[in-house]
Write an enzyme that holds these catalytic residues in place. Structure first.
Site: not given
Ligand code: SAM
Length: 519
Positions: A236, A250, A259
């Protein structure tokens, strides 16, 4: 903000040379953005070596990992002149790129309360994320994802990670020579997949401290690291130097929507994706069906029995029994259940990530209508989800359905405190109303009703109704309980009550390690 307090972010650079002493070797240097200045210090010594004012400093690229930082002189003549400059040698191209991104943002941002806001630095400004989500929840959330063990949990869900890998590599044409943004990159694993599939450049945006580990992991894969830039910050809030042809992410939580990261995925689409760009995943579906599970119901109801004691150290606990009973039924149950517990075919609600508006995800109101295939007690609504990778070459689904290979999301069941009785062919109607809350989750309001049934039944009349209010943020992880078991050929689906007497075995030793979902 949660992570880098005081608005400071360090960049380790291999060396700098003041132009006046160019050529002399210098020890490693740390570059630090402050509110009004960019400061270079030797790693071993905290005294400032060189300082540039934010108002008049400029940065130029000399080579893939080399840059020039200059102070513009403040004379009023038309010709540009520079009073001082240094060359900066980064350790690699990726770190150089990250530094330039941060520098541009730092120059651009307006100072707020004495602090400025480059990428990767603390932000004191309210973003769309901060407006919606309470600070304490975000802090816990990013702390959770900042830990390697939780990233490992997700990576070890081989159904999940393997499906992403296949979806990306089977659809190379969607990645080759394309600019990719990895939304919430975590360990950077999906960025690495995209780079393997030939991406021209991948911007891996990650808000938690995991971004630092992602850099390390990516640097350790030198054949891919040249084409990946990790940017620490929220999708954002960060700025990217170019638009993306494809987003990969993901963002799925329990029941798909837990979440509230889907909203970030959609914001990233609107901020970074070219028109008609691709999204991996492309759509998501929530599936719902009524279920009957006597054991589960009794297990939950029994938890409140503690409060029925009238003589607990000579204290009568019964005044709290009703509240405790309701409390246990307000927890959605997360486990892997046998699909034969379903009493009717599932219906689904589709979210198209390419066209949904962020606000569409604040509230869902899903009308429910099923026809029971058996006579039984219905204990609630079972839910699961799947997502589609709509590739140009192969369309691949990642499913969390009961009976399919178990994922770390398992399935989710909303159990009603008052079951309803149904006959074969009887209609079950109702509503699932889900409202987002500031703690990155949803309140679920479920109503199920059994319609009148049999000859002479009043058309459309309701016989019984049962309602419940559940908090998706507070699930009951029922993982020590029996897991899915195989169906023999002579057993039909919906032989509900009989199947519950079977010997149940766990077929998911590994899956049972993957219990934890954040929030
Ligand atoms: C479910 S994990 C997936 C991690 C990785 N992409 C994977 O597939 O193994 C979601 C990741 O998105 C990050 N995340 C969540 N909301 C976010 C945001 N608004 N901006 C940046 N990162 C974010 C979290 O910190 C987390 O590491």
């Amino acid at each position: 903000m949660d992570n880098n307090k005081l608005g400071e972010q360090d960049f380790l650079v291999a060396s700098i040379s003041q132009l006046s002493i160019s050529g002399s070797a210098s020890p490693p240097v740390v570059a630090r953005f402050r509110s009004d200045s960019l400061v270079f210090t030797y790693e071993s010594d905290s005294d400032d070596v060189v300082q540039f004012d934010r108002s008049n400093c400029q940065l130029y690229k000399l080579g893939p990992a080399q840059s020039l930082c200059m102070t513009e002189a403040s004379d009023t003549s038309k010709e540009k002149s520079y009073s001082r400059g240094i060359t900066i040698e980064f350790r690699n191209e990726e770190e150089s790129r990250a530094f330039h991104c941060a520098f541009e943002q730092w120059k651009k941002e307006v100072a707020i309360q004495g602090s400025c806001l480059p990428n990767e630095m603390a932000s004191s400004s309210a973003s769309k994320f901060d407006d919606k989500i309470e600070e304490s929840s975000a802090k816990m959330y990013f702390h959770y994802y900042g830990q390697l063990l939780h990233q490992q949990n997700m990576m070890q869900d081989y159904v999940r990670t393997g499906t992403y890998y296949a979806a990306v590599l089977e659809n190379r044409t969607d990645f080759t020579d394309r600019v990719v943004v990895d939304v919430g990159a975590g360990s950077g694993i999906l960025s690495l997949f995209a780079a393997q599939a030939g991406a021209k450049h991948v911007y891996a945006v990650e808000a938690s401290d995991m971004a630092d580990y992602a850099r390390k992991l990516i640097s350790g894969n030198p054949s891919l690291s040249e084409r990946i830039t990790v940017i620490k910050g929220k999708v954002e809030e960060v700025e990217l130097p170019e638009k993306a042809d494809i987003l990969i992410s993901e963002p799925m939580g329990t029941l798909l929507i837990n979440e509230r990261m889907l909203e970030s995925y959609i914001i990233a689409r609107d901020r970074f994706l070219v028109p008609k760009g691709k999204m991996f995943p492309t759509i998501g579906r929530i599936h719902m069906a009524p279920f009957s599970d006597e054991y589960l119901y009794i297990e939950i109801a029994n938890k409140a029995l503690f409060w029925q004691q009238q003589n607990y150290y000579s204290v009568n606990l019964t005044p709290l029994h009703g509240t405790a009973f309701q409390g246990y039924f307000s927890q959605p149950v997360v486990d892997a259940f046998d699909p034969r517990l379903l009493v009717a075919p599932a219906i689904s609600h589709v979210i198209d990530f390419t066209s949904a508006k962020e606000e569409d995800l604040y509230e869902f109101d899903i009308p429910l209508r099923f026809v029971s295939s058996t006579g039984t007690r219905v204990h609630g609504l079972a839910c699961w989800f799947d997502v589609l990778f709509g590739g140009s070459t192969v369309q691949r689904w990642l499913t969390t359905a009961p009976g399919a290979p178990v994922t770390h999301w398992y399935q989710l069941r909303c159990v009603l405190a008052q079951p309803i009785y149904v006959m074969p062919g009887q209609e079950i109607t109702g509503r699932l109303h889900m409202v987002a809350h500031k703690a990155q989750s949803y309140t679920l309001n479920l109503t199920l009703s059994a319609k009148m049934w049999g000859p002479g039944a009043e058309q459309g009349g309701i016989l019984q109704t049962s309602s419940g209010k559940l908090d998706l943020k507070e699930p009951y992880y029922r993982m020590s309980q029996p897991q899915a078991y195989p169906m023999s050929q002579d057993q039909q689906p919906n032989q509900l009550l009989q199947t519950q007497d079977l010997q149940i075995q766990s077929h998911d030793e590994e899956g049972s390690d993957l219990l934890q979902q954040p929030v």
